[in-house]
Design an enzyme around this catalytic site. Structure first.
Site, PDB file in Angstrom:
ATOM      1  N   HIS A  39      -6.112   0.858   3.707  1.00  0.00           N
ATOM      2  CA  HIS A  39      -6.025   2.276   4.016  1.00  0.00           C
ATOM      3  C   HIS A  39      -4.983   2.494   5.099  1.00  0.00           C
ATOM      4  CE1 HIS A  39      -7.258   6.381   4.844  1.00  0.00           C
ATOM      5  NE2 HIS A  39      -7.820   6.336   3.652  1.00  0.00           N
ATOM      6  N   ASP A  67     -12.535   4.295  -2.792  1.00  0.00           N
ATOM      7  CA  ASP A  67     -12.408   4.095  -4.238  1.00  0.00           C
ATOM      8  C   ASP A  67     -13.011   2.791  -4.738  1.00  0.00           C
ATOM      9  OD1 ASP A  67     -11.006   6.488  -4.803  1.00  0.00           O
ATOM     10  OD2 ASP A  67      -9.241   5.617  -3.857  1.00  0.00           O
TER      11      ASP A  67
HETATM   12  C1  LIG Z   1      -3.964   2.577   0.594  1.00  0.00           C
HETATM   13  C2  LIG Z   1      -2.606   1.927   0.776  1.00  0.00           C
HETATM   14  C3  LIG Z   1      -1.597   2.637  -0.121  1.00  0.00           C
HETATM   15  C4  LIG Z   1      -2.175   2.075   2.237  1.00  0.00           C
HETATM   16  O1  LIG Z   1      -0.872   1.680   2.302  1.00  0.00           O
HETATM   17  P1  LIG Z   1      -0.044   1.493   3.659  1.00  0.00           P
HETATM   18  O2  LIG Z   1      -0.729   2.104   4.815  1.00  0.00           O
HETATM   19  O3  LIG Z   1       1.333   1.921   3.359  1.00  0.00           O
HETATM   20  O4  LIG Z   1      -0.123  -0.064   3.902  1.00  0.00           O
HETATM   21  P2  LIG Z   1       0.817  -1.141   3.238  1.00  0.00           P
HETATM   22  O5  LIG Z   1       0.831  -0.978   1.762  1.00  0.00           O
HETATM   23  O6  LIG Z   1       2.128  -1.133   3.958  1.00  0.00           O
HETATM   24  O7  LIG Z   1      -0.022  -2.452   3.569  1.00  0.00           O
HETATM   25  C5  LIG Z   1       0.073  -3.139   4.815  1.00  0.00           C
HETATM   26  C6  LIG Z   1      -0.088  -4.610   4.529  1.00  0.00           C
HETATM   27  O8  LIG Z   1      -1.399  -4.859   3.993  1.00  0.00           O
HETATM   28  C7  LIG Z   1      -1.304  -5.358   2.653  1.00  0.00           C
HETATM   29  N1  LIG Z   1      -2.251  -4.618   1.824  1.00  0.00           N
HETATM   30  C8  LIG Z   1      -2.574  -3.307   1.927  1.00  0.00           C
HETATM   31  N2  LIG Z   1      -3.464  -2.964   0.996  1.00  0.00           N
HETATM   32  C9  LIG Z   1      -3.702  -4.086   0.289  1.00  0.00           C
HETATM   33  C10 LIG Z   1      -4.523  -4.345  -0.822  1.00  0.00           C
HETATM   34  N3  LIG Z   1      -5.259  -3.382  -1.383  1.00  0.00           N
HETATM   35  N4  LIG Z   1      -4.540  -5.603  -1.322  1.00  0.00           N
HETATM   36  C11 LIG Z   1      -3.787  -6.586  -0.777  1.00  0.00           C
HETATM   37  N5  LIG Z   1      -2.984  -6.377   0.293  1.00  0.00           N
HETATM   38  C12 LIG Z   1      -2.940  -5.136   0.806  1.00  0.00           C
HETATM   39  C13 LIG Z   1       0.125  -5.026   2.185  1.00  0.00           C
HETATM   40  O9  LIG Z   1       0.559  -5.936   1.217  1.00  0.00           O
HETATM   41  C14 LIG Z   1       0.895  -5.116   3.472  1.00  0.00           C
HETATM   42  O10 LIG Z   1       1.151  -6.461   3.751  1.00  0.00           O
HETATM   43  P3  LIG Z   1       2.561  -6.900   4.417  1.00  0.00           P
HETATM   44  O11 LIG Z   1       2.543  -6.248   5.776  1.00  0.00           O
HETATM   45  O12 LIG Z   1       2.486  -8.382   4.450  1.00  0.00           O
HETATM   46  O13 LIG Z   1       3.621  -6.346   3.531  1.00  0.00           O
HETATM   47  C15 LIG Z   1      -2.669   0.414   0.421  1.00  0.00           C
HETATM   48  O14 LIG Z   1      -3.640  -0.214   1.221  1.00  0.00           O
HETATM   49  C16 LIG Z   1      -2.928   0.173  -1.060  1.00  0.00           C
HETATM   50  O15 LIG Z   1      -1.989   0.200  -1.857  1.00  0.00           O
HETATM   51  N6  LIG Z   1      -4.225  -0.025  -1.449  1.00  0.00           N
HETATM   52  C17 LIG Z   1      -4.565  -0.206  -2.845  1.00  0.00           C
HETATM   53  C18 LIG Z   1      -4.651   1.164  -3.518  1.00  0.00           C
HETATM   54  C19 LIG Z   1      -5.869   1.929  -3.065  1.00  0.00           C
HETATM   55  O16 LIG Z   1      -6.968   1.428  -3.027  1.00  0.00           O
HETATM   56  N7  LIG Z   1      -5.632   3.232  -2.759  1.00  0.00           N
HETATM   57  C20 LIG Z   1      -6.705   4.128  -2.385  1.00  0.00           C
HETATM   58  C21 LIG Z   1      -6.571   4.562  -0.968  1.00  0.00           C
HETATM   59  S1  LIG Z   1      -7.959   5.496  -0.440  1.00  0.00           S
END
Ligand SMILES: CC(C)(COP(=O)(O)OP(=O)(O)OC[C@H]1O[C@@H](n2cnc3c(N)ncnc32)[C@H](O)[C@@H]1OP(=O)(O)O)[C@@H](O)C(=O)NCCC(=O)NCCS
Length: 383
Positions: free
Chosen positions: A267, A320
């Site tokens: 998140h 979710d």
């Molecule tokens: C929610 C979300 C988009 C937040 O994204 P964000 O704040 O931009 O965070 P990032 O995507 O930059 O993630 C930060 C780090 O954690 C890791 N990470 C984040 N969510 C992850 C997940 N669900 N599974 C594995 N690794 C994850 C990323 O790979 C990243 O690693 P890095 O720094 O080595 O590149 C992201 O956690 C995600 O894509 N989750 C899966 C989709 C989901 O469940 N969405 C519903 C949100 S309520």
């Protein structure tokens, strides 16, 4: 060529003043107008929560009764919009159908061209009811069934289950669904709410176009993405693909080995477990026991343990993760999971739209321009 600080994804940037929702991502605390989400989940109803989000105070009984009646009356979708929904290809995704239909509702709303505050609130209440009617109607239409008119004496949760399945819902299912709606109702400046506020900010009271419908349409578009509301559907698809408890380890190993994300985890704001996931976990467990099929819940718990063991990053289950298993146990089609999110979040979108328009200033940030500083125009013949 930055002329201001740039933060990718606007992480940590404060982009609006609001009195609607507060998140303490480190403590795992979520409040609507100051009340903890756990208290609302335990004591409130979705209708009361909608009123609270929209008007800012907990309603007295007479106010709540009047609001429920207005919501139920407003949940009827005009025949013209229902005809439009019928005309869509059956393969249309439910989120695309919902976005199209909500946009069309703006042409038929009795207050369509009135952007006064009172009209905005009336339109908001109607939309809260109509999004549920549209969601379940589209599912029935694509299955060759007739839509079922919502019952005026039913709550939004009861009507969702009734108009989807065509039979009166069991009170315990309706209550679980009601709490799911409460949990999804608002979440500060999430991507869809921000999109809605940006759209609302371009309007004035004299606009002659329904700001409320424009904001809701844009917000639905933003919610559909798998990084946002679309994740609940992807979680269930992941569980079905894994298929069995024994196959969980290999699947999660593979995701991490290929640096893929685990849907339903992570998140932007929470650095601990999302408090909504805690409530949904208990529902997933209970529904698994009640239906005699705890497989999905057990797989979820296993995935959670594996993810936690595999990373030192603060990646915890979000709203979710467990909701997929909850909705699946209630016989809701998988591609209706994200529309359920919309059936609830429409209340938050509407509260934010009304709040934005009450104290409006155009939201218009800057870009950090990365292109050429100067380039000569080359005539077509010389390219
Ligand atoms: C929610 C979300 C988009 C937040 O994204 P964000 O704040 O931009 O965070 P990032 O995507 O930059 O993630 C930060 C780090 O954690 C890791 N990470 C984040 N969510 C992850 C997940 N669900 N599974 C594995 N690794 C994850 C990323 O790979 C990243 O690693 P890095 O720094 O080595 O590149 C992201 O956690 C995600 O894509 N989750 C899966 C989709 C989901 O469940 N969405 C519903 C949100 S309520």
């Amino acid at each position: 060529m930055a002329n201001a600080d740039f933060v990718k994804g606007l992480e940590g940037v404060i982009a609006a003043e609001s009195s609607i929702c507060f998140i303490d991502g480190h403590a795992g605390r979520l409040t609507y107008r100051g009340i903890d989400i756990q208290d609302l989940a335990e004591h409130s109803t979705f209708e009361e929560t909608c009123y609270f989000l929209l008007f800012g105070n907990l309603p007295k009984q007479a106010e709540l009764d009047a609001f429920k009646a207005e919501l139920a009356a407003g949940s009827v979708v005009p025949d013209e919009v229902m005809a439009l929904v019928r005309s869509l290809p059956k393969e249309t995704t439910p989120m695309d159908a919902l976005r199209t239909a909500v946009s069309a509702l703006g042409s038929y709303d009795p207050d369509a061209l009135d952007n006064s505050d009172a009209a905005n609130v009336r339109k908001a209440v109607r939309l809260i009811g109509q999004v549920t009617t549209l969601t379940t109607s589209f599912d029935r239409i694509r299955k060759g069934l007739d839509p079922i008119a919502p019952r005026q004496d039913y709550t939004v949760a009861e009507n969702f289950l009734y108009t989807l399945h065509g039979e009166a819902p069991h009170p315990s299912s309706a209550r679980v669904f009601d709490v799911c709606l409460i949990l999804h109702a608002d979440h500060e400046l999430n991507a869809s709410t921000f999109a809605g506020r940006v759209i609302a900010s371009t309007f004035t009271n004299e606009s002659g176009v329904s700001a409320v419908h424009a904001a809701a349409t844009g917000a639905i578009g933003a919610l559909a993405g798998p990084l946002h509301g679309g994740a609940n559907q992807r979680v269930m698809e992941m569980l079905l693909k894994i298929g069995d408890l024994d196959a969980v380890d290999a699947f999660i190993d593979d995701l991490f080995a290929n640096k893929k994300k685990v849907m339903g985890f992570g998140h932007r704001v929470y650095r601990t477990i999302d408090p909504r996931a805690t409530v949904l976990r208990s529902f997933a467990k209970k529904l698994g026991e009640d239906t005699g099929n705890s497989k999905w819940f057990e797989m979820c718990e296993k995935i959670e343990k594996l993810v936690s063991a595999k990373t030192s990053k603060p990646i915890y289950p979000n709203v979710d993760f467990f909701s997929g298993a909850v909705f699946y146990s209630m016989n809701v089609p998988i591609d209706i999971f994200t529309p359920i999110f919309a059936c609830s979040r429409i209340s938050g979108w509407m509260a934010h739209t009304v709040e934005q328009l009450r104290n409006n200033r155009l939201i218009r940030p800057l870009a950090d321009y990365q292109g050429l500083e100067k380039m000569e125009y080359m005539p077509m013949a010389e390219r």
